[in-house]
Design a protein around this motif. Structure first.
Motif, PDB file in Angstrom:
ATOM      1  N   CYS A  82       0.833  -1.210   0.000  1.00 39.08           N
ATOM      2  CA  CYS A  82       0.000   0.000   0.000  1.00 39.08           C
ATOM      3  C   CYS A  82       0.865   1.257   0.000  1.00 39.08           C
ATOM      4  O   CYS A  82       1.791   1.394   0.798  1.00 39.08           O
ATOM      5  CB  CYS A  82      -0.912  -0.007   1.233  1.00 39.08           C
ATOM      6  N   ILE A  83       0.520   2.188  -0.916  1.00 35.94           N
ATOM      7  CA  ILE A  83       1.260   3.450  -0.994  1.00 35.94           C
ATOM      8  C   ILE A  83       0.446   4.628  -0.434  1.00 35.94           C
ATOM      9  O   ILE A  83       0.837   5.776  -0.571  1.00 35.94           O
ATOM     10  CB  ILE A  83       1.685   3.758  -2.457  1.00 35.94           C
TER      11      ILE A  83
ATOM     12  N   CYS B 160      -2.456   5.938  -1.304  1.00 31.46           N
ATOM     13  CA  CYS B 160      -2.958   6.893  -2.298  1.00 31.46           C
ATOM     14  C   CYS B 160      -4.387   7.345  -2.030  1.00 31.46           C
ATOM     15  O   CYS B 160      -4.816   8.383  -2.518  1.00 31.46           O
ATOM     16  CB  CYS B 160      -2.873   6.282  -3.692  1.00 31.46           C
ATOM     17  N   GLY B 161      -5.145   6.537  -1.290  1.00 30.73           N
ATOM     18  CA  GLY B 161      -6.514   6.923  -0.942  1.00 30.73           C
ATOM     19  C   GLY B 161      -7.566   6.523  -1.955  1.00 30.73           C
ATOM     20  O   GLY B 161      -8.750   6.823  -1.769  1.00 30.73           O
TER      21      GLY B 161
ATOM     22  N   CYS C 149      -8.844   3.610  -2.651  1.00 32.79           N
ATOM     23  CA  CYS C 149      -9.823   2.661  -2.103  1.00 32.79           C
ATOM     24  C   CYS C 149     -10.836   3.383  -1.223  1.00 32.79           C
ATOM     25  O   CYS C 149     -12.030   3.100  -1.275  1.00 32.79           O
ATOM     26  CB  CYS C 149      -9.120   1.550  -1.322  1.00 32.79           C
TER      27      CYS C 149
ATOM     28  N   ALA D 161      -3.852   2.260   4.027  1.00 31.35           N
ATOM     29  CA  ALA D 161      -5.281   1.958   4.055  1.00 31.35           C
ATOM     30  C   ALA D 161      -5.567   0.952   5.151  1.00 31.35           C
ATOM     31  O   ALA D 161      -4.775   0.048   5.419  1.00 31.35           O
ATOM     32  CB  ALA D 161      -5.715   1.383   2.712  1.00 31.35           C
TER      33      ALA D 161
ATOM     34  N   CYS E 116      -7.091  -0.049  -6.960  1.00 27.60           N
ATOM     35  CA  CYS E 116      -5.813   0.030  -6.242  1.00 27.60           C
ATOM     36  C   CYS E 116      -4.657  -0.110  -7.232  1.00 27.60           C
ATOM     37  O   CYS E 116      -4.558  -1.114  -7.938  1.00 27.60           O
ATOM     38  CB  CYS E 116      -5.731  -1.078  -5.186  1.00 27.60           C
TER      39      CYS E 116
ATOM     40  N   VAL F 156      -1.577  -0.684  -6.881  1.00 33.75           N
ATOM     41  CA  VAL F 156      -0.515  -1.658  -6.593  1.00 33.75           C
ATOM     42  C   VAL F 156      -1.080  -3.037  -6.214  1.00 33.75           C
ATOM     43  O   VAL F 156      -0.349  -3.894  -5.705  1.00 33.75           O
ATOM     44  CB  VAL F 156       0.426  -1.138  -5.480  1.00 33.75           C
TER      45      VAL F 156
HETATM   46 FE1  SF4 Z   1      -3.314   1.583  -0.448  1.00 28.26          FE
HETATM   47 FE2  SF4 Z   1      -5.893   1.831  -0.977  1.00 28.26          FE
HETATM   48 FE3  SF4 Z   1      -4.108   3.179  -2.442  1.00 28.26          FE
HETATM   49 FE4  SF4 Z   1      -4.306   0.516  -2.684  1.00 28.26          FE
HETATM   50  S1  SF4 Z   1      -5.885   2.049  -3.203  1.00 28.26           S
HETATM   51  S2  SF4 Z   1      -2.433   1.717  -2.486  1.00 28.26           S
HETATM   52  S3  SF4 Z   1      -4.789  -0.108  -0.579  1.00 28.26           S
HETATM   53  S4  SF4 Z   1      -4.536   3.466  -0.233  1.00 28.26           S
END
Ligand code: SF4
Length: 67
Positions: free
Chosen positions: A12-13, A15-16, A18, A36, A56, A58
């Motif tokens: 998880c990076i 990124c928000g 999800c 997350a 997501c 990644v």
């Molecule tokens: Fe992390 Fe959610 Fe972004 Fe995937 S989508 S990298 S789980 S914050």
């Protein structure tokens, strides 16, 4: 059907995406690292979790059927 949902914290990076896609199930944990976090790890219905896993970047969100 019961599903186990996991977020791979190593992948998880923060990124928000999800949380934006599925705020009912995901939230960002604020700390030294933004990651997350799941509000529930077992669900009866996937609902928007499937879309969250799809967005997501990644592939950190895993959905596993338990039965
Ligand atoms: Fe992390 Fe959610 Fe972004 Fe995937 S989508 S990298 S789980 S914050």
């Amino acid at each position: 059907m019961v599903y186990n949902i996991t977020v791979d914290r190593n992948e998880c990076i923060g990124c928000g995406a999800c949380e934006a896609q599925c705020p009912e199930e995901f939230e960002l944990e604020q700390g030294s690292e933004v990651k997350a976090k799941l509000k529930k790890t077992k669900v009866d219905e996937l609902g928007c979790i499937k879309e969250a896993a799809d967005v997501c970047p990644v592939n950190a969100i895993k959905i596993e059927e338990v039965n």
